[in-house]
Design a protein around this motif. Structure first.
Motif, mmCIF file in Angstrom:
data_model
loop_
_atom_site.group_PDB
_atom_site.id
_atom_site.type_symbol
_atom_site.label_atom_id
_atom_site.label_comp_id
_atom_site.label_asym_id
_atom_site.label_seq_id
_atom_site.Cartn_x
_atom_site.Cartn_y
_atom_site.Cartn_z
ATOM 1 N N ARG A 162 0.819 -1.212 0.000
ATOM 2 C CA ARG A 162 0.000 0.000 0.000
ATOM 3 C C ARG A 162 0.851 1.260 0.000
ATOM 4 N NH1 ARG A 162 -2.997 -1.282 5.751
ATOM 5 N NH2 ARG A 162 -1.247 -0.941 7.184
ATOM 6 N N ASP A 163 2.076 1.194 0.555
ATOM 7 C CA ASP A 163 2.974 2.343 0.438
ATOM 8 C C ASP A 163 3.480 2.501 -0.994
ATOM 9 O OD1 ASP A 163 3.203 3.771 2.874
ATOM 10 O OD2 ASP A 163 4.274 2.104 3.766
ATOM 11 N N ILE A 164 3.689 1.387 -1.654
ATOM 12 C CA ILE A 164 4.105 1.450 -3.054
ATOM 13 C C ILE A 164 3.020 2.118 -3.888
ATOM 14 C CG2 ILE A 164 4.744 0.111 -5.094
ATOM 15 C CD1 ILE A 164 5.708 -2.074 -3.063
ATOM 16 N N GLU A 165 1.770 1.720 -3.634
ATOM 17 C CA GLU A 165 0.653 2.252 -4.414
ATOM 18 C C GLU A 165 0.293 3.684 -4.032
ATOM 19 O OE1 GLU A 165 -4.147 1.512 -5.096
ATOM 20 O OE2 GLU A 165 -2.971 0.098 -3.900
ATOM 21 N N LYS A 166 0.239 3.963 -2.722
ATOM 22 C CA LYS A 166 -0.297 5.234 -2.241
ATOM 23 C C LYS A 166 0.743 6.354 -2.133
ATOM 24 C CE LYS A 166 -4.532 3.730 -1.396
ATOM 25 N NZ LYS A 166 -5.722 4.267 -2.099
ATOM 26 N N THR A 167 2.021 5.995 -1.959
ATOM 27 C CA THR A 167 3.035 7.024 -1.715
ATOM 28 C C THR A 167 4.123 7.072 -2.777
ATOM 29 O OG1 THR A 167 2.660 6.858 0.678
ATOM 30 C CG2 THR A 167 4.713 7.899 -0.031
ATOM 31 N N ILE A 168 4.713 5.938 -3.086
ATOM 32 C CA ILE A 168 5.878 5.942 -3.977
ATOM 33 C C ILE A 168 5.482 6.117 -5.444
ATOM 34 C CG2 ILE A 168 7.885 4.633 -4.761
ATOM 35 C CD1 ILE A 168 7.912 3.276 -1.999
ATOM 36 N N THR A 169 4.532 5.323 -5.914
ATOM 37 C CA THR A 169 4.139 5.393 -7.322
ATOM 38 C C THR A 169 3.644 6.777 -7.750
ATOM 39 O OG1 THR A 169 3.643 3.026 -7.396
ATOM 40 C CG2 THR A 169 2.638 4.406 -9.093
ATOM 41 N N PRO A 170 2.823 7.468 -6.955
ATOM 42 C CA PRO A 170 2.374 8.808 -7.386
ATOM 43 C C PRO A 170 3.515 9.795 -7.607
ATOM 44 C CG PRO A 170 0.972 8.013 -5.619
ATOM 45 C CD PRO A 170 2.123 7.043 -5.717
#
Length: 317
Positions: A86-94
Motif C-alpha cells: 500500500r505504500d508502493i501504491e499510495k506514496t511511492i508510485t504517485p
C-alpha cells in the motif's frame, strides 16, 4: 496500477495482515536497479532519474534527497528488505510514476489558507513577540504574489486578521471551484525542534506519520482522499523546494488527517514553515527576506507540480 498482480507473483509476504513486496521486485517493476548498501539494514533502488533508499524498521525513506514518510515500517526477512504494497501504491508510485495515476486535474485557480487568525493567534514566540497568525498571513500573501506572476489565479481564505472556523477554509475553496488548496502554518514544540515539513491527507487504512497505531479515524473515508495521487505529488514537490530554501532540517513529506485537508474537492497540502518555539528559527521567521525565500520556494514547488500536470496531459492520446 503498477503493482497489480497476485501475492505469489510479487513474492509478497504478510506481516500482521499487511502485504509487503521485496525491494528487488519493486526495482524490477519500476525498471530500475537495486543494491544492498548495508546487509539486512539498507537497500537502494536507482535509475538515471531516481534514487530511493530504504532502512529497516523505519517509516521514512529518502527519495532523490527528500525525506518521504511511509505508512508502514520497512521490514527485513531472509536478508531482504520489504516495503508494504500500500505504500508502493499510495506514496511511492504517485511520485515516481504519476502517469499511472488518474487523469491529471486542471490547475488554474489556487486557494491559499493562512492558518489561524483573529482570536486564534496560533503558536506564539514570547522571545520575539510574534504570533503564528501574522506570519502565516504574510507568507501566504507572498506566495500569492509569486504565483500570480507565474500566471495563476490566486485567492486567500482570509486577507486580514480575522477568525475562521476550520471547516470554513476548505469550504471556501470548494465554493469557488479552486484547483488546489494550500494551508500555511508555523510549528511549535520543544525548544530544540526545528525544520520544515509538508503534509498531505493520510489514505484510508494507513497510519498518519505522527501516529504509531490505527484509530477509528484511520478507517473513515474523506472526500480529500480521492485526490491522493495528486496530494502526494504536490506535497513532495513543495517539500523538495522548501527544504532547500529553509536551510533547516528536512522533516519530510508527511501524512495527517488535518481538518482542512479532509473535505476539499481538489488536491491539497499543508505546510509547516518552521518552529516558532525554536529561537533560532523564530529569529529567521521574523525576517521579511527569509519569509520571502520560503514563499518563493513554496510557489516554485507548485510550479513544478503544474509542469508535471501539463506534461502528463500532453502525453495523453
Amino acid at each position: 496500477m503498477l503493482f497489480l498482480g497476485s501475492a505469489a507473483e510479487l513474492a509478497a509476504i504478510d506481516v500482521k495482515g499487511v502485504y509487503y513486496i521485496p525491494v528487488s521486485k519493486i526495482a524490477r517493476r519500476f525498471g530500475m536497479k537495486y543494491k544492498t548498501t548495508i546487509p539486512k539494514k539498507r537497500q537502494q533502488i536507482y535509475s538515471s532519474n531516481f534514487s530511493m533508499t530504504f532502512d529497516v524498521h523505519r517509516r521514512d525513506m529518502d527519495l532523490n534527497g527528500v525525506k518521504v514518510w511511509l505508512g508502514d515500517p520497512v521490514v527485513e526477512m531472509g536478508g531482504l528488505l520489504y516495503v508494504s504494497s500500500r505504500d508502493i501504491e499510495k506514496t511511492i508510485t504517485p511520485i515516481v510514476f504519476p502517469k499511472v495515476s488518474n487523469v491529471p486535474p486542471p490547475l488554474r485557480h489556487i486557494m491559499i489558507d493562512p492558518g489561524h487568525g483573529g482570536k486564534d493567534k496560533g503558536a506564539i514566540s514570547k522571545t520575539f513577540g510574534v504570533f503564528e497568525k501574522n506570519l502565516t498571513l504574510d507568507i501566504s500573501s507572498r506566495i500569492a504574489a509569486y504565483l500570480r506572476k507565474m500566471g495563476f489565479k490566486v485567492s486567500l481564505t482570509r486577507y486580514k486578521d480575522v477568525f475562521l472556523e476550520l471547516p470554513e477554509r476548505p469550504a471556501k475553496a470548494n465554493k469557488v471551484n479552486a484547483d488546489l488548496f494550500l494551508s500555511i502554518h508555523i510549528n511549535a514544540a520543544g525548544p530544540s525542534a526545528s525544520g520544515v515539513e509538508t503534509y498531505s491527507l493520510t489514505p484510508k487504512g494507513q497510519n498518519s506519520t505522527n501516529a504509531s497505531t490505527m484509530s477509528v479515524k484511520d478507517k473513515r473515508n474523506f472526500n480529500g482522499e480521492i485526490q491522493n495521487s495528486w496530494n502526494t505529488l504536490l506535497s513532495y514537490y513543495i517539500q523538495s523546494e522548501l527544504k532547500e530554501a529553509a536551510s533547516s532540517s528536512d522533516r519530510g513529506s508527511k501524512r495527517a488527517r488535518f481538518a482542512v485537508l479532509q473535505d476539499g474537492k481538489m488536491p491539497a497540502a499543508l505546510v509547516e514553515c518552521g518552529f516558532i518555539s525554536n529561537n533560532a528559527e523564530a529569529r529567521k521567521l521574523c525576517s521579511a527576506s527569509y519569509r520571502d525565500s520560503l514563499a518563493k520556494a513554496i510557489a516554485n514547488g507548485i510550479f513544478r507540480y503544474s509542469k508535471t500536470l501539463k506534461r502528463l496531459n500532453n502525453q495523453k492520446p
